[in-house]
Each structure stands twice: as structure tokens, then as C-alpha cells.
Design a protein around this motif. Structure first.
Motif, PDB file in Angstrom:
ATOM      1  N   HIS A   1      33.947  33.456  50.923  1.00 27.33           N
ATOM      2  CA  HIS A   1      34.319  34.744  50.370  1.00 27.33           C
ATOM      3  C   HIS A   1      34.979  35.584  51.443  1.00 27.33           C
ATOM      4  N   ILE A   2      36.194  36.051  51.132  1.00 22.68           N
ATOM      5  CA  ILE A   2      36.903  36.936  52.050  1.00 22.68           C
ATOM      6  C   ILE A   2      36.915  38.329  51.442  1.00 22.68           C
ATOM      7  N   CYS A   3      36.487  39.314  52.196  1.00 20.59           N
ATOM      8  CA  CYS A   3      36.624  40.693  51.723  1.00 20.59           C
ATOM      9  C   CYS A   3      37.753  41.333  52.526  1.00 20.59           C
TER      10      CYS A   3
ATOM     11  N   THR B   1      31.759  46.420  60.968  1.00 20.26           N
ATOM     12  CA  THR B   1      31.238  45.049  60.995  1.00 20.26           C
ATOM     13  C   THR B   1      29.722  45.080  61.073  1.00 20.26           C
ATOM     14  N   LYS B   2      29.224  45.973  61.938  1.00  8.78           N
ATOM     15  CA  LYS B   2      27.769  46.109  62.079  1.00  8.78           C
ATOM     16  C   LYS B   2      27.137  46.631  60.798  1.00  8.78           C
TER      17      LYS B   2
ATOM     18  N   VAL C   1      28.284  41.655  58.561  1.00 11.40           N
ATOM     19  CA  VAL C   1      29.018  40.389  58.488  1.00 11.40           C
ATOM     20  C   VAL C   1      29.162  39.798  59.891  1.00 11.40           C
ATOM     21  N   ARG C   2      29.458  38.469  59.945  1.00 13.07           N
ATOM     22  CA  ARG C   2      29.538  37.816  61.246  1.00 13.07           C
ATOM     23  C   ARG C   2      30.971  37.686  61.763  1.00 13.07           C
ATOM     24  N   HIS C   3      31.919  37.753  60.829  1.00 12.65           N
ATOM     25  CA  HIS C   3      33.309  37.521  61.253  1.00 12.65           C
ATOM     26  C   HIS C   3      34.238  38.597  60.707  1.00 12.65           C
ATOM     27  N   THR C   4      34.996  39.194  61.599  1.00 18.04           N
ATOM     28  CA  THR C   4      35.978  40.188  61.175  1.00 18.04           C
ATOM     29  C   THR C   4      37.303  39.887  61.853  1.00 18.04           C
ATOM     30  N   TRP C   5      38.343  39.752  61.062  1.00 16.51           N
ATOM     31  CA  TRP C   5      39.668  39.496  61.625  1.00 16.51           C
ATOM     32  C   TRP C   5      40.604  40.617  61.229  1.00 16.51           C
ATOM     33  N   LEU C   6      41.623  40.846  62.059  1.00 13.82           N
ATOM     34  CA  LEU C   6      42.591  41.906  61.810  1.00 13.82           C
ATOM     35  C   LEU C   6      43.961  41.286  61.558  1.00 13.82           C
TER      36      LEU C   6
ATOM     37  N   PRO D   1      26.148  38.318  54.556  1.00 14.72           N
ATOM     38  CA  PRO D   1      26.424  37.978  55.963  1.00 14.72           C
ATOM     39  C   PRO D   1      27.475  36.864  56.116  1.00 14.72           C
ATOM     40  N   ASP D   2      27.628  36.027  55.091  1.00 16.06           N
ATOM     41  CA  ASP D   2      28.617  34.948  55.179  1.00 16.06           C
ATOM     42  C   ASP D   2      30.039  35.383  54.828  1.00 16.06           C
TER      43      ASP D   2
END
Ligand SMILES: Nc1nc2c(ncn2[C@@H]2O[C@H](COP(=O)(O)OP(=O)(O)OP(=O)(O)O)[C@@H](O)[C@H]2O)c(=O)[nH]1
Ligand SMILES: [K+]
Ligand SMILES: [Mg+2]
Length: 516
Positions: A362-364, A414-415, A419-424, A389-390
Motif C-alpha cells: 500500500h502506497i499513500c 513519518t513519526k 510508517v517505516r518508509h517515506t520517499w520524496l 506501519p507497512d
């Protein structure tokens, strides 16, 4: 050495000598045809053997894809011939006018004739593989001829004119290979997948399985279980009146525990193997106008979904099948998540939530300019509900804000969201897209354990359940513990085809094409 006769008797209680010759590998088998036969006879004769379909036993088929091609390969397979006037040698000799069979596995260039009319059909390579050193384990031959439809047709017709010959059923060559102990079930499944492999990654995975890497692992586990059974049986038989070493049962429990750990780890692979066969399902969600459809289009490299500056543009789920670096992926774009009075939009939101819950990843997607005021974002409650969290958080529109000053905000968000992964990224400038792609692929394939069939998973779970019982019974009732060990071993045996597999076979061979 400890006595293990009881254990082996239990495991192979049908006795390999009593088994039909056609299934030399299997300890216990009740082919479907047998059950029907038994039912109608209203009695169960022990291992009587029903002949497979009567008729010619030498089969042939086009093994390459039909249609225009440079070369076509026609394969012939028949029982190992005692004389050259039977089985596969008939075609090799009669259709090439050779006096004797060519040297095994060496290509010879020959003119190919119709066996009775003697009409010249083509010129091609002839290969002779005497059994059992052949793909099927039988006498096999190959004609490599010109690939046109007319030529192929004429050679197939010519073969069909030989009385002992018939065209092969789907997967019949592989089935014979299996029956002759040339392949086991996991290798067969690998082969079936290989034929269906669409992307490079699927091909590699299938190839690995076809080479038997899974079989080695499963056979290893099964051996360990058989060892445990032998030890347990020894304790049952001799434990009371003879001096069996102390701690034998403890040894069993140590092995069982180790097996449980290995099988658990193998099962706990996020379904990566299965997913690869079917494609990884990724859902993109987020608030309206985050750029979800733009992101989908960027990955798909086409305008698959409508993009506009009107929030609420996407209503239905838009799905695109992609090959991401060799991995089959099904990417879904969804309606922007927000509360709305518009019934159609609400239906879209409902569908989006349903899609999120059934996808593998799942991508948000959130737009950078709006994350500062995330708590005030319209629809942030539904958004919050969708995030786990995934979830992979992707912040889009990096071009539209000062990235440096936003860094802190991104970290905070992010905190907050856990979630564990954040991309820009920016769909507009393409910034961060390549890294995001790479990370996506890494992410999807980070596990090394591969279970490519739901059937494996099912049987491994059954094995694990039985092993759990072993641990429970070991101290209270050792006979029951031994029975659970037997269950565990036969669950693994079902994967590699060492127990009743007829149903699996039928299903499997129907996936093969004719000529394989
Ligand atoms: N500046 C900038 N604009 C972008 C970017 N990505 C998308 N947009 C614009 O944002 C607007 C919304 O884009 P969409 O892709 O339709 O957004 P969506 O999330 O699918 O929207 P809904 O389907 O309505 O929920 C469009 O005007 C896009 O051109 C980006 O990276 N930077
Ligand atoms: K939009
Ligand atoms: Mg959209």
C-alpha cells in the motif's frame, strides 16, 4: 545403531514392492481412476493396477510453438524398443532411410520422407536419445525441421500414419518423465511455470525450482522427520525393557524444534514466491489531487488514468499491469480519500479502502505543500484509517515547495503516522522516481525464501501443525507423538510427490501445452 524397523514399516506400510510399476517413486498412491474402479467394484483390492488408456504407446508432438518460425522441433517418445521395428526407432529409420540408428545424442542432417508414400517432406536435423537417458526416460527422437506450417503439418501427418503412433496429450511427455522418475512434482511445477513465465524474474524463479532447489530443501526436512520417527519408534518398542540411551526423546524434540523454526521461517516470506507468479498488487491511495493518477501514469509510461486539477477526478479503481524491472506488478490507482456528500464519490472511496485491504503493498501519496497542515487536511480521518506501519508514504510535488525546509515536516509526519518508509518524489520533474522504483522492487523481493505454490504453503502449514502436536505429546503420549511425526512427514511428502498426488498431477498436466 538404534532399531528403526517399526518406523520404516509405518512410513512405507504399503511396501514399495506392491506398488504399481508405473509409480515407482511414490510410497502411497490412490489414483483417481483407481478410486472410481474401487467404488464400482464395491471392494478394495490391494494395489490392483488399472492399465492406462489402451492404444498406441509411441507419442509425438510439435514441441515448439506453432506458427511461422525458423525451426520447428517435433518430439517422439515411446517405450524402450527391443527391436528397431518397434517404437521410436520406426520413425527414425523409415523417415530418414537410414539403415541403422544414428549415434545417441548426435545431430545428423537427413532428408525426411513420408514413411509409406516415400514422398520427400523436408531436410532437417535428426537426434536419437535411447532411453533411459532422455527427457522422458523412454526412447526419444527429435526432428528439427523447417518451421513453416505446411512442412510441420506434413511431418506430423506422416508420423500419424504410423500405426503404433499417436499425437501426445497435453503435458504427456512430462508426465512420462515423472512416471519414469526423471522429474519430481516441484520440478514439474517449476517447468509448468517456466512455460508460462512472462517476465525475467518469473523465469529465473521457475528455473530455480525446476532445477530442484526446493526439492532438496523439502527432502532434507523429510529425512529429518523420518529420523525422528525411527528414534521415537525405538523408544516405543524398546524403551521399557531394554536400555535405550537416555535423552533419545530429547534428541527428537531438538530436531523437531529446529524443523519448526526452519519451516516457520520458510512460510514467513510475505508470500513473495506466490506473489511473483501472479504479480505483486500495489494500491496507491491518498487525498484528492495528491497526484495519484499522475504517479500511476509515470510508472505506466502512458496516460492510463485521467489527470486534472479538479479534486475527485478518479472515481473507479484504475488498474495497470506492469513489468517493473522484471517483476510482474498490478498497480491500482484509486479515488482520493475524503468525506463527501457525493454518493458516487463515496462509493469510489469505499472501493479504494477495499482495494487497500486486499493488496500486497500500500502506497499513500501526499502532496508536499499540504503536509504541513496534515491534521487539518480535509478527509484526514479516512486517510489515517488507511495507514498502517507497512504503508509506504510517498510525498509528491517536491517541486512545489522548498524541500530543505520541508525535511523536518516530513520526518515529523513519518513519526506521527508510524510508517517505516517515506520517499520524496515529483511526478512533474521526475525527481526521486527512479529511486522510488528501485526501492519498490527491493521491497517486494527482499526475502530469499520462495514458496511458489499455494499447495506447498498448505502442506507446510499442515506439517507445522503436526510438529506442534509432537512437542505437546512427547511427554504425555509417545504413541500419539509418533503418529503426528508420520503426519508431518507425509505432509511434506505430498509436496514432492511421495504420497497420493494423482489429483495434483491431473491439475498440473492440464497446464502444460501439447509437446511438453
Ligand atoms: N507541481 C506538481 N504538480 C503535480 C505533480 N503531480 C501531479 N501534479 C498535478 O496535481 C493535479 C492532480 O493530479 P492527479 O494526478 O489528477 O491527482 P489525483 O491524486 O489522481 O487526484 P484525484 O483523482 O482527484 O484524487 C494535476 O493538476 C497534476 O498536474 C507534481 O509532482 N508537481
Ligand atoms: K485530480
Ligand atoms: Mg486521480
Amino acid at each position: 545403531m538404534l532399531p528403526c524397523r517399526t518406523a520404516s514399516r509405518q512410513l512405507y506400510n504399503v511396501g514399495s514392492a506392491a506398488l504399481p510399476l508405473r509409480y515407482p517413486r511414490c510410497a502411497i498412491r490412490f489414483p483417481r481412476a483407481h478410486s472410481r474402479f474401487f467404488a464400482s467394484q464395491n471392494s478394495i483390492p490391494a494395489f490392483s493396477y488399472v492399465q492406462p488408456q489402451a492404444g498406441p504407446d509411441t507419442i509425438f508432438a510439435l514441441s515448439t510453438a506453432p506458427g511461422k518460425a525458423g525451426v520447428a522441433v517435433i518430439r517422439i517418445s515411446g517405450k524402450n524398443a527391443e527391436e528397431v521395428s518397434t517404437g521410436t526407432p520406426i520413425a527414425v529409420l523409415k523417415m530418414t532411410h537410414m539403415k541403422k540408428l544414428p549415434a545417441p545424442r548426435q545431430a545428423v542432417l537427413k532428408k525426411i520422407y513420408h514413411p509409406s508414400s516415400k514422398e520427400l517432406l523436408d531436410k532437417g536435423i535428426v537426434l536419437w536419445f535411447p532411453g533411459p537417458q532422455s527427457y522422458t526416460g523412454e526412447d526419444t527422437a527429435e526432428f528439427h525441421i523447417h518451421g513453416g506450417n505446411a512442412v510441420t503439418r506434413s511431418v506430423l501427418d506422416a508420423l500419424g500414419s504410423i500405426t503404433q503412433y499417436r499425437i501426445a496429450d497435453r503435458g504427456e511427455f512430462s508426465r512420462r518423465a515423472f512416471d519414469n522418475d526423471k522429474l519430481d512434482l516441484t520440478e514439474l511445477e517449476g517447468l509448468a511455470d517456466l512455460l508460462n513465465a512472462e517476465t525475467e524474474m518469473q523465469r529465473k524463479l521457475a528455473l530455480r525450482q525446476a532445477e530442484g532447489s526446493l526439492r532438496q530443501q523439502y527432502d532434507g526436512w523429510r529425512e529429518q522427520l523420518i529420523k525422528c520417527m525411527a528414534l521415537t519408534e525405538a523408544v516405543i518398542d524398546f524403551g521399557e525393557d531394554e536400555n535405550i540411551e537416555d535423552g533419545v526423546l530429547n534428541d527428537v524434540l531438538v530436531i523437531v524444534e529446529r524443523l519448526r523454526e526452519s519451516i516457520k521461517a520458510h512460510l514467513n516470506d510475505n508470500r513473495i514466491g506466490e506473489i511473483l507468479r501472479d504479480g505483486i498488487h500495489i494500491t496507491i491511495s491518498g487525498p484528492p489531487n495528491a497526484g495519484k493518477s499522475s504517479f500511476l501514469n509515470t510508472l505506466a509510461r502512458r496516460e492510463a488514468a485521467i489527470v486534472s486539477d479538479i479534486p475527485g477526478t478518479t472515481r473507479d479503481v484504475v488498474e495497470v499491469s506492469l513489468n517493473l524491472g522484471g517483476y510482474p506488478v498490478v498497480l491500482s490507482d484509486t479515488a482520493g480519500l475524503r468525506e463527501s456528500s457525493d454518493l458516487i464519490e463515496m462509493e469510489g472511496v469505499k472501493r479504494a479502502m477495499a482495494k487497500i485491504s486486499t493488496s500486497d503493498m500500500h502506497i499513500c501519496l501526499l502532496p508536499l505543500p499540504e503536509i504541513e497542515s496534515f491534521e487539518r487536511l480535509h478527509g484526514h480521518k479516512i486517510l489515517n484509517e488507511s495507514i498502517t506501519p507497512d504503508t509506504i508514504l510517498i510525498i509528491n510535488k517536491s517541486d512545489a515547495s522548498n524541500t530543505i525546509s520541508s525535511k523536518e515536516t516530513i520526518e515529523r509526519l513519518t513519526k506521527t503516522l508510524g510508517v517505516r518508509h517515506t520517499w520524496l518524489i515529483s511526478c512533474k520533474t521526475g525527481e526521486g522516481i527512479d529511486q522510488a522504483l528501485e526501492s519498490l522492487i527491493d521491497f517486494a523481493t527482499s526475502s530469499s525464501a520462495l514458496i511458489t505454490q499455494a499447495r506447498h504453503r498448505f502442506n507446510l502449514s499442515a506439517c507445522l501443525a503436526a510438529l506442534d502436536m509432537v512437542a505437546d505429546y512427547a511427554t504425555s503420549d509417545i504413541v500419539l507423538a509418533a503418529e503426528e511425526l508420520r503426519q508431518a512427514a507425509s505432509a511434506i511428502g505430498r509436496i514432492t510427490g511421495k504420497v497420493d498426488v494423482e489429483q495434483v498431477l491431473d491439475m498440473l498436466f492440464s497446464e502444460f501445452c501439447i509437446g511438453k
